[in-house]
Design an enzyme around this catalytic site. Structure first.
Site, mmCIF file in Angstrom:
data_model
loop_
_atom_site.group_PDB
_atom_site.id
_atom_site.type_symbol
_atom_site.label_atom_id
_atom_site.label_comp_id
_atom_site.label_asym_id
_atom_site.label_seq_id
_atom_site.Cartn_x
_atom_site.Cartn_y
_atom_site.Cartn_z
ATOM 1 N N ASP A 1 -44.936 101.811 25.506
ATOM 2 C CA ASP A 1 -45.122 100.666 26.400
ATOM 3 C C ASP A 1 -45.852 101.104 27.686
ATOM 4 O OD1 ASP A 1 -44.676 97.912 27.049
ATOM 5 O OD2 ASP A 1 -43.309 98.658 28.603
ATOM 6 N N ASP A 2 -45.489 102.281 28.204
ATOM 7 C CA ASP A 2 -46.167 102.808 29.404
ATOM 8 C C ASP A 2 -47.669 102.933 29.143
ATOM 9 O OD1 ASP A 2 -43.683 103.072 30.539
ATOM 10 O OD2 ASP A 2 -43.610 105.267 30.396
ATOM 11 N N GLN B 1 -40.448 111.748 49.928
ATOM 12 C CA GLN B 1 -41.366 112.464 49.024
ATOM 13 C C GLN B 1 -42.774 112.499 49.635
ATOM 14 O OE1 GLN B 1 -41.451 112.170 44.561
ATOM 15 N NE2 GLN B 1 -42.990 110.624 44.932
ATOM 16 N N GLN C 1 -49.435 99.616 29.185
ATOM 17 C CA GLN C 1 -49.592 99.058 30.542
ATOM 18 C C GLN C 1 -50.655 99.823 31.343
ATOM 19 O OE1 GLN C 1 -46.319 97.464 32.793
ATOM 20 N NE2 GLN C 1 -44.887 98.565 31.465
ATOM 21 N N GLY D 1 -45.913 105.854 46.165
ATOM 22 C CA GLY D 1 -45.325 104.622 46.693
ATOM 23 C C GLY D 1 -44.520 104.876 47.964
ATOM 24 N N LYS E 1 -41.849 103.530 48.743
ATOM 25 C CA LYS E 1 -40.388 103.558 48.487
ATOM 26 C C LYS E 1 -39.867 104.998 48.549
ATOM 27 C CE LYS E 1 -38.387 103.096 44.465
ATOM 28 N NZ LYS E 1 -37.481 104.261 44.448
ATOM 29 N N ASP E 2 -40.705 105.948 48.103
ATOM 30 C CA ASP E 2 -40.304 107.359 48.136
ATOM 31 C C ASP E 2 -40.841 107.991 49.416
ATOM 32 O OD1 ASP E 2 -39.038 107.332 45.523
ATOM 33 O OD2 ASP E 2 -41.056 107.092 44.728
ATOM 34 N N MET F 1 -43.361 109.430 36.413
ATOM 35 C CA MET F 1 -42.438 109.971 35.408
ATOM 36 C C MET F 1 -42.248 108.921 34.306
ATOM 37 S SD MET F 1 -39.763 112.439 37.333
ATOM 38 C CE MET F 1 -38.633 111.185 37.896
ATOM 39 N N GLY F 2 -43.213 108.026 34.179
ATOM 40 C CA GLY F 2 -43.126 106.996 33.142
ATOM 41 C C GLY F 2 -42.191 105.871 33.559
ATOM 42 N N LEU G 1 -38.762 97.789 43.407
ATOM 43 C CA LEU G 1 -38.930 98.202 42.012
ATOM 44 C C LEU G 1 -38.704 99.706 41.888
ATOM 45 C CD1 LEU G 1 -41.996 96.244 40.594
ATOM 46 C CD2 LEU G 1 -39.599 95.584 40.737
ATOM 47 N N SER G 2 -37.973 100.074 40.834
ATOM 48 C CA SER G 2 -37.693 101.483 40.555
ATOM 49 C C SER G 2 -37.420 101.605 39.067
ATOM 50 C CB SER G 2 -36.449 101.914 41.346
ATOM 51 O OG SER G 2 -35.906 103.091 40.786
ATOM 52 N N SER G 3 -37.849 102.730 38.505
ATOM 53 C CA SER G 3 -37.566 102.945 37.079
ATOM 54 C C SER G 3 -36.063 102.935 36.838
ATOM 55 C CB SER G 3 -38.155 104.278 36.633
ATOM 56 O OG SER G 3 -39.540 104.294 36.912
ATOM 57 N N ARG G 4 -35.294 103.361 37.852
ATOM 58 C CA ARG G 4 -33.835 103.448 37.683
ATOM 59 C C ARG G 4 -33.152 102.083 37.729
ATOM 60 N NH1 ARG G 4 -34.654 108.681 40.394
ATOM 61 N NH2 ARG G 4 -33.836 110.276 38.998
ATOM 62 N N VAL H 1 -43.275 97.708 46.121
ATOM 63 C CA VAL H 1 -43.362 96.430 45.395
ATOM 64 C C VAL H 1 -41.930 95.986 45.109
ATOM 65 C CG1 VAL H 1 -44.255 95.265 43.330
ATOM 66 C CG2 VAL H 1 -45.589 97.081 44.425
ATOM 67 N N GLY I 1 -44.884 98.586 40.485
ATOM 68 C CA GLY I 1 -45.175 99.495 41.603
ATOM 69 C C GLY I 1 -46.234 100.507 41.191
ATOM 70 N N HIS I 2 -46.019 101.123 40.014
ATOM 71 C CA HIS I 2 -47.029 102.077 39.518
ATOM 72 C C HIS I 2 -48.380 101.376 39.319
ATOM 73 C CE1 HIS I 2 -43.238 103.929 37.663
ATOM 74 N NE2 HIS I 2 -43.658 104.831 38.519
ATOM 75 N N HIS J 1 -43.711 100.490 35.989
ATOM 76 C CA HIS J 1 -43.434 99.140 36.484
ATOM 77 C C HIS J 1 -44.567 98.703 37.413
ATOM 78 C CE1 HIS J 1 -42.226 101.127 40.166
ATOM 79 N NE2 HIS J 1 -41.275 101.805 39.526
ATOM 80 N N GLN K 1 -37.067 118.656 39.074
ATOM 81 C CA GLN K 1 -36.647 117.870 40.243
ATOM 82 C C GLN K 1 -35.302 117.169 40.029
ATOM 83 O OE1 GLN K 1 -40.371 115.414 39.949
ATOM 84 N NE2 GLN K 1 -39.057 113.753 40.639
HETATM 85 O O1 PAF Z 1 -42.288 109.773 42.241
HETATM 86 C C1 PAF Z 1 -42.211 110.245 41.097
HETATM 87 O O2 PAF Z 1 -42.215 109.520 40.091
HETATM 88 C C2 PAF Z 1 -42.110 111.750 40.911
HETATM 89 O O3 PAF Z 1 -41.341 112.338 41.909
HETATM 90 C C3 PAF Z 1 -43.474 112.433 40.801
HETATM 91 C C4 PAF Z 1 -44.292 112.281 42.093
HETATM 92 C C5 PAF Z 1 -44.262 111.845 39.636
HETATM 93 C C6 PAF Z 1 -43.295 113.933 40.539
HETATM 94 O O4 PAF Z 1 -42.600 114.177 39.357
#
Ligand code: PAF
Length: 288
Positions: free
Chosen positions: A80-81, A156, A84, A150, A152-153, A33-34, A187-190, A179, A39-40, A37, A64
């Site tokens: 920036d995304d 999911q 990277q 990842g 971390k989720d 979701m952009g 690490l988390s976008s939030r 990560v 982790g991605h 970081h 979601q």
């Molecule tokens: O983990 C995420 O960033 C989101 O839940 C995903 C898998 C990209 C789906 O929108």
């Protein structure tokens, strides 16, 4: 890196890239979701090593997010995304607008019953329906051989693995390790939302997991004892509000009485308005 914003253009670009890479070439997908970081980027790296073509997506999926959640203010840093992801070796980036993914009248959803109501699904009704629906659409559009998510989720991952199994989707799911910052914060976008004080509060999640991991290493197996140890850490941090502390099977997300390999110790807590999650999966090799 080519950036594609329509489903038609992305489908075509994936086909062309596969053709150019050779008959048996493989394609990796890293859905995001952009707010990219490390982790991605570690998932891109894994995809790069394993597959011939690497695709990523950036789509802040409205489906979601609950009505009172942070969709509107979710961090968006597209330029920036892109820098990277291109530097990390992504070949194709899919970045559609919401109306491209959900045109007016779209009424079909993917629901992984049962699992979707556990852990984060219990606190965020409808969240995993949104995740499963968008990931299924991404798989249909991009047709990856391998998709990377990842650890971390973890909830999911369980939902998506079940979706892939139940719908016979020809995609292999690979899970990359969480990560962390040097001080342990996952690490988390939030994390971008956190004030300096909240960032200190947030460290309690990895600290609680560390305490649990040490107990497991010393032979403790009782979920009641392990849960209490994690609660002891989380409940004593002023300002932090635990959401859940769960000890479950990492496949079914059903609670387990006693941990064995494959068990998941999963935490969620609020630091201010920011909901953070973290987990520790009992290692098959070392804890049987
Ligand atoms: O983990 C995420 O960033 C989101 O839940 C995903 C898998 C990209 C789906 O929108």
């Amino acid at each position: 890196m080519r950036i594609l914003t329509t489903i038609h253009a992305m489908r075509l670009a994936c086909k062309q890239a596969r053709r150019a890479a050779g008959e048996d070439s493989t394609l990796a997908l890293i859905p995001t979701m952009g707010a990219v970081h490390k982790g991605h980027l570690s998932l891109v790296d894994a995809g790069r090593k394993e597959c011939d073509v690497v695709a990523a997506s950036i789509f802040v999926n409205p489906l979601q997010f609950g009505p009172t959640e942070d969709f509107a203010c979710y961090p968006r840093s597209f330029d920036d995304d892109c820098r990277q992801l291109a530097k990390a070796g992504v070949d194709l980036l899919f970045a559609p607008e919401a109306q491209e993914m959900y045109p007016a009248g779209a009424t079909t959803f993917v629901e992984v019953a049962g699992l979707s109501e556990r852990l984060d699904g219990a606190s965020r009704p409808g969240h995993f329906r949104g995740v499963a629906t968008v990931v299924n659409k991404l798989f249909n559009i991009i047709a990856p051989d391998v998709a990377y998510f990842g650890q971390k989720d973890a909830a999911q991952v369980a939902v998506l693995r079940t979706m892939v199994r139940d719908l016979d989707l020809p995609v292999r799911i690979i899970v990359g390790p969480t990560v962390r910052e040097p001080d342990g914060l996952a690490l988390s976008s939030r994390n971008r939302y956190l004030s300096p004080d909240q960032r200190i509060q947030a460290l309690a999640l990895s600290r609680a997991l560390h305490v649990v991991e040490e107990l497991v290493d010393r032979g403790e197996r009782s979920s009641v004892v392990l849960r209490a140890a994690a609660a002891e850490v989380l409940n004593h941090v002023p300002g932090l509000r635990p959401d859940y502390i769960e000890i479950v099977s990492s496949d079914t997300l059903e609670p387990v009485v006693s941990v064995a390999s494959g068990a998941l110790i999963a935490l969620a807590a609020w630091a201010g308005e920011t909901r953070l999650i973290d987990n520790f999966r009992v290692d098959p090799a070392s804890h049987d």
